[in-house]
Each structure stands twice: as C-alpha cells, then as structure tokens.
Design a protein around this motif. Structure first.
Motif, PDB file in Angstrom:
ATOM      1  N   VAL A  33       0.862  -1.176   0.000  1.00 61.02           N
ATOM      2  CA  VAL A  33       0.000   0.000   0.000  1.00 61.02           C
ATOM      3  C   VAL A  33       0.902   1.231   0.000  1.00 61.02           C
ATOM      4  CG1 VAL A  33      -1.715   1.288   1.320  1.00 61.02           C
ATOM      5  CG2 VAL A  33      -1.841  -1.208   1.223  1.00 61.02           C
ATOM      6  N   LYS A  34       0.665   2.141  -0.928  1.00 61.13           N
ATOM      7  CA  LYS A  34       1.479   3.345  -1.043  1.00 61.13           C
ATOM      8  C   LYS A  34       0.830   4.483  -0.253  1.00 61.13           C
ATOM      9  CE  LYS A  34       3.180   6.720  -4.340  1.00 61.13           C
ATOM     10  NZ  LYS A  34       3.013   7.258  -5.690  1.00 61.13           N
ATOM     11  N   VAL A  35       1.605   5.087   0.649  1.00 59.80           N
ATOM     12  CA  VAL A  35       1.131   6.243   1.409  1.00 59.80           C
ATOM     13  C   VAL A  35       1.397   7.487   0.570  1.00 59.80           C
ATOM     14  CG1 VAL A  35       1.413   7.609   3.500  1.00 59.80           C
ATOM     15  CG2 VAL A  35       1.564   5.111   3.620  1.00 59.80           C
ATOM     16  N   VAL A  36       0.333   8.154   0.137  1.00 57.68           N
ATOM     17  CA  VAL A  36       0.455   9.355  -0.689  1.00 57.68           C
ATOM     18  C   VAL A  36       0.669  10.573   0.199  1.00 57.68           C
ATOM     19  CG1 VAL A  36      -0.680  10.803  -2.422  1.00 57.68           C
ATOM     20  CG2 VAL A  36      -0.994   8.324  -2.469  1.00 57.68           C
ATOM     21  N   THR A  37      -0.190  10.757   1.191  1.00 54.58           N
ATOM     22  CA  THR A  37      -0.041  11.868   2.131  1.00 54.58           C
ATOM     23  C   THR A  37      -0.349  11.400   3.544  1.00 54.58           C
ATOM     24  OG1 THR A  37      -2.324  12.621   1.865  1.00 54.58           O
ATOM     25  CG2 THR A  37      -0.677  13.662   0.467  1.00 54.58           C
ATOM     26  N   LEU A  38       0.206  12.120   4.497  1.00 51.84           N
ATOM     27  CA  LEU A  38      -0.046  11.876   5.914  1.00 51.84           C
ATOM     28  C   LEU A  38      -0.318  13.217   6.573  1.00 51.84           C
ATOM     29  CD1 LEU A  38       0.024  10.440   8.687  1.00 51.84           C
ATOM     30  CD2 LEU A  38       2.503  10.604   8.594  1.00 51.84           C
ATOM     31  N   ASP A  39      -1.478  13.337   7.211  1.00 47.91           N
ATOM     32  CA  ASP A  39      -1.827  14.536   7.971  1.00 47.91           C
ATOM     33  C   ASP A  39      -1.882  14.162   9.440  1.00 47.91           C
ATOM     34  OD1 ASP A  39      -2.160  16.049   5.664  1.00 47.91           O
ATOM     35  OD2 ASP A  39      -4.271  15.513   5.483  1.00 47.91           O
ATOM     36  N   LYS A  40      -1.112  14.871  10.246  1.00 44.81           N
ATOM     37  CA  LYS A  40      -1.121  14.638  11.693  1.00 44.81           C
ATOM     38  C   LYS A  40      -2.097  15.628  12.318  1.00 44.81           C
ATOM     39  CE  LYS A  40       3.712  13.413  11.421  1.00 44.81           C
ATOM     40  NZ  LYS A  40       5.082  13.744  11.832  1.00 44.81           N
ATOM     41  N   TRP A  41      -3.231  15.127  12.775  1.00 46.26           N
ATOM     42  CA  TRP A  41      -4.250  15.989  13.365  1.00 46.26           C
ATOM     43  C   TRP A  41      -3.983  16.250  14.840  1.00 46.26           C
ATOM     44  CZ3 TRP A  41      -9.364  13.689  11.020  1.00 46.26           C
ATOM     45  CH2 TRP A  41      -9.422  14.015   9.673  1.00 46.26           C
ATOM     46  N   GLY A  42      -3.135  15.453  15.448  1.00 47.39           N
ATOM     47  CA  GLY A  42      -2.783  15.666  16.846  1.00 47.39           C
ATOM     48  C   GLY A  42      -3.777  15.052  17.818  1.00 47.39           C
ATOM     49  N   VAL A  43      -3.689  15.504  19.068  1.00 51.24           N
ATOM     50  CA  VAL A  43      -4.538  14.980  20.142  1.00 51.24           C
ATOM     51  C   VAL A  43      -5.845  15.758  20.183  1.00 51.24           C
ATOM     52  CG1 VAL A  43      -4.713  14.609  22.628  1.00 51.24           C
ATOM     53  CG2 VAL A  43      -2.529  14.262  21.472  1.00 51.24           C
ATOM     54  N   LYS A  44      -6.951  15.042  20.211  1.00 50.48           N
ATOM     55  CA  LYS A  44      -8.290  15.634  20.273  1.00 50.48           C
ATOM     56  C   LYS A  44      -9.065  14.992  21.417  1.00 50.48           C
ATOM     57  CE  LYS A  44      -7.889  17.642  16.152  1.00 50.48           C
ATOM     58  NZ  LYS A  44      -7.783  19.030  15.954  1.00 50.48           N
ATOM     59  N   THR A  45      -9.959  15.745  22.027  1.00 49.29           N
ATOM     60  CA  THR A  45     -10.841  15.214  23.062  1.00 49.29           C
ATOM     61  C   THR A  45     -12.007  14.503  22.382  1.00 49.29           C
ATOM     62  OG1 THR A  45     -10.251  17.032  24.517  1.00 49.29           O
ATOM     63  CG2 THR A  45     -12.246  15.800  25.070  1.00 49.29           C
ATOM     64  N   LEU A  46     -12.321  13.318  22.860  1.00 49.36           N
ATOM     65  CA  LEU A  46     -13.406  12.527  22.287  1.00 49.36           C
ATOM     66  C   LEU A  46     -14.759  12.987  22.827  1.00 49.36           C
ATOM     67  CD1 LEU A  46     -11.767   8.997  22.617  1.00 49.36           C
ATOM     68  CD2 LEU A  46     -11.759  10.500  20.630  1.00 49.36           C
ATOM     69  N   ALA A  47     -15.795  12.840  22.024  1.00 48.21           N
ATOM     70  CA  ALA A  47     -17.137  13.213  22.448  1.00 48.21           C
ATOM     71  C   ALA A  47     -17.647  12.290  23.555  1.00 48.21           C
ATOM     72  CB  ALA A  47     -18.097  13.179  21.265  1.00 48.21           C
ATOM     73  N   TYR A  48     -17.189  11.058  23.540  1.00 44.36           N
ATOM     74  CA  TYR A  48     -17.552  10.077  24.559  1.00 44.36           C
ATOM     75  C   TYR A  48     -16.382   9.109  24.716  1.00 44.36           C
ATOM     76  CZ  TYR A  48     -18.651   7.491  20.314  1.00 44.36           C
ATOM     77  OH  TYR A  48     -18.579   6.899  19.075  1.00 44.36           O
ATOM     78  N   LYS A  51     -13.089   2.746  24.755  1.00 46.32           N
ATOM     79  CA  LYS A  51     -12.110   1.865  25.408  1.00 46.32           C
ATOM     80  C   LYS A  51     -11.450   2.568  26.595  1.00 46.32           C
ATOM     81  CE  LYS A  51     -11.114  -0.853  21.300  1.00 46.32           C
ATOM     82  NZ  LYS A  51     -10.081  -1.354  20.396  1.00 46.32           N
ATOM     83  N   LYS A  52     -12.276   3.259  27.379  1.00 50.82           N
ATOM     84  CA  LYS A  52     -11.863   3.991  28.584  1.00 50.82           C
ATOM     85  C   LYS A  52     -10.900   5.147  28.295  1.00 50.82           C
ATOM     86  CE  LYS A  52     -12.627   0.001  31.501  1.00 50.82           C
ATOM     87  NZ  LYS A  52     -12.055  -0.922  32.480  1.00 50.82           N
ATOM     88  N   GLN A  53     -10.873   5.623  27.062  1.00 53.17           N
ATOM     89  CA  GLN A  53     -10.020   6.755  26.668  1.00 53.17           C
ATOM     90  C   GLN A  53     -10.901   7.979  26.439  1.00 53.17           C
ATOM     91  OE1 GLN A  53      -6.565   6.476  26.286  1.00 53.17           O
ATOM     92  NE2 GLN A  53      -6.846   4.410  27.068  1.00 53.17           N
ATOM     93  N   THR A  54     -10.451   9.149  26.897  1.00 47.12           N
ATOM     94  CA  THR A  54     -11.191  10.391  26.675  1.00 47.12           C
ATOM     95  C   THR A  54     -10.507  11.292  25.646  1.00 47.12           C
ATOM     96  OG1 THR A  54     -10.062  11.420  28.546  1.00 47.12           O
ATOM     97  CG2 THR A  54     -12.218  10.399  28.978  1.00 47.12           C
ATOM     98  N   LYS A  55      -9.269  10.949  25.292  1.00 42.44           N
ATOM     99  CA  LYS A  55      -8.519  11.684  24.268  1.00 42.44           C
ATOM    100  C   LYS A  55      -7.882  10.676  23.327  1.00 42.44           C
ATOM    101  CE  LYS A  55      -7.536  15.743  26.970  1.00 42.44           C
ATOM    102  NZ  LYS A  55      -6.616  16.840  27.171  1.00 42.44           N
ATOM    103  N   ALA A  56      -7.621  11.125  22.099  1.00 43.26           N
ATOM    104  CA  ALA A  56      -6.994  10.235  21.119  1.00 43.26           C
ATOM    105  C   ALA A  56      -6.083  11.043  20.200  1.00 43.26           C
ATOM    106  CB  ALA A  56      -8.048   9.510  20.295  1.00 43.26           C
TER     107      ALA A  56
END
Length: 104
Positions: A33-48, A51-56
């Motif tokens: 699989v060829k990776v054309v672009t990669l965008d790093k969106w960073g850490v975001k707070t989840l709406a809910y 898996k017991k995580q509130t940020k991703a």
C-alpha cells in the motif's frame, strides 16, 4: 486497478506518535500500500469515552493500492491493539459525492 483510499486512525494518547506512524508504515509496506499523504491531526478530546479513553491521537492517510491489497491492510489495522478506532473510505467515491453536492 489502483484506487485511492482515505484512512483516519485514532490511537491512545499513551501511544507514541512516532511509533504509531512507524507501525502504519510497516503495515503499508508489507501489504503493498502506497502512502500518498499523511496529515497529523494531533490529540483531540473525544465526544464520549472509547475503550476507557477520553482523548486520542489522530492520523489521516491518503493511500493508493489494489483492492485486494487494501483489504489485507485493513484487516491488519483492525487487529492492531493500539488503534482505538479507524475509518477507511474509497477516496474517489467521496470526491464524486462532494462534487455532485456542489453542482446542485
């Protein structure tokens, strides 16, 4: 026939961003699989909590691959325990739907 796909991944914030990118790059190489672009969106707070995580940590990829190869790649991503959630869509279909809405 090679097609384009868009992949959005959510990783636990405990997961190092470099190791997350490296893991995806290794899977992409293994399944041709060829990776054309990669965008790093960073850490975001989840709406809910998921898996017991509130940020991703979010990563967005634009990929090119044969449909058979992308299926195997997606299966490997799904089995990865460091991935909280993922979404993969066919990029051409998404692009066509967006253009159709604009023309109306």
């Amino acid at each position: 026939m090679i097609k384009q796909y868009e992949l959005v991944l959510m990783f636990s914030v405990e997961q190092n961003d470099v190791s997350a990118e490296k893991g995806v790059a290794e899977k992409a190489k293994k399944y041709k699989v060829k990776v054309v672009t990669l965008d790093k969106w960073g850490v975001k707070t989840l709406a809910y909590p998921i898996k017991k995580q509130t940020k991703a940590y979010y990563l967005r990829y634009l990929l090119e691959a044969e449909p058979a190869d992308i299926l195997e790649f997606e299966k490997a991503v799904r089995m990865d325990e460091t991935v909280i959630r993922y979404l993969m869509v066919n990029y051409q279909v998404k692009k066509l739907k967006k253009e159709a809405k604009i023309k109306k």
